[in-house]
Design a protein around this motif. Structure first.
Motif: not given
Length: 67
Positions: A61, A64-65, A57-58, A8-14
């Protein structure tokens, strides 16, 4: 769920999917009722689990960023 969080982080998904969560709650409440369990308790338990997954997940994210 860590791998899902990374994807989700890599694909910019919520981190949350409210529609899917609502479907899962409905499904779990029905299963609980059919099993003679308290649907409200089952929903509260699922909400707790989902909140923890979203929190992770947050966090992922954020990691990852930062790369």
């Amino acid at each position: 769920t860590q791998e899902v969080g990374k994807l989700k982080a890599v694909h910019n998904m919520p981190p949350a999917d409210k529609d899917r969560e609502a479907r899962q709650i409905d499904r779990l409440r029905q299963l609980a009722q059919e099993s003679g369990l308290d649907p409200a308790f089952a929903e509260k338990l699922l909400n707790f689990i989902v909140a923890e997954v979203i929190r992770h997940h947050e966090h992922i994210r954020g990691l990852e960023t930062d790369d």
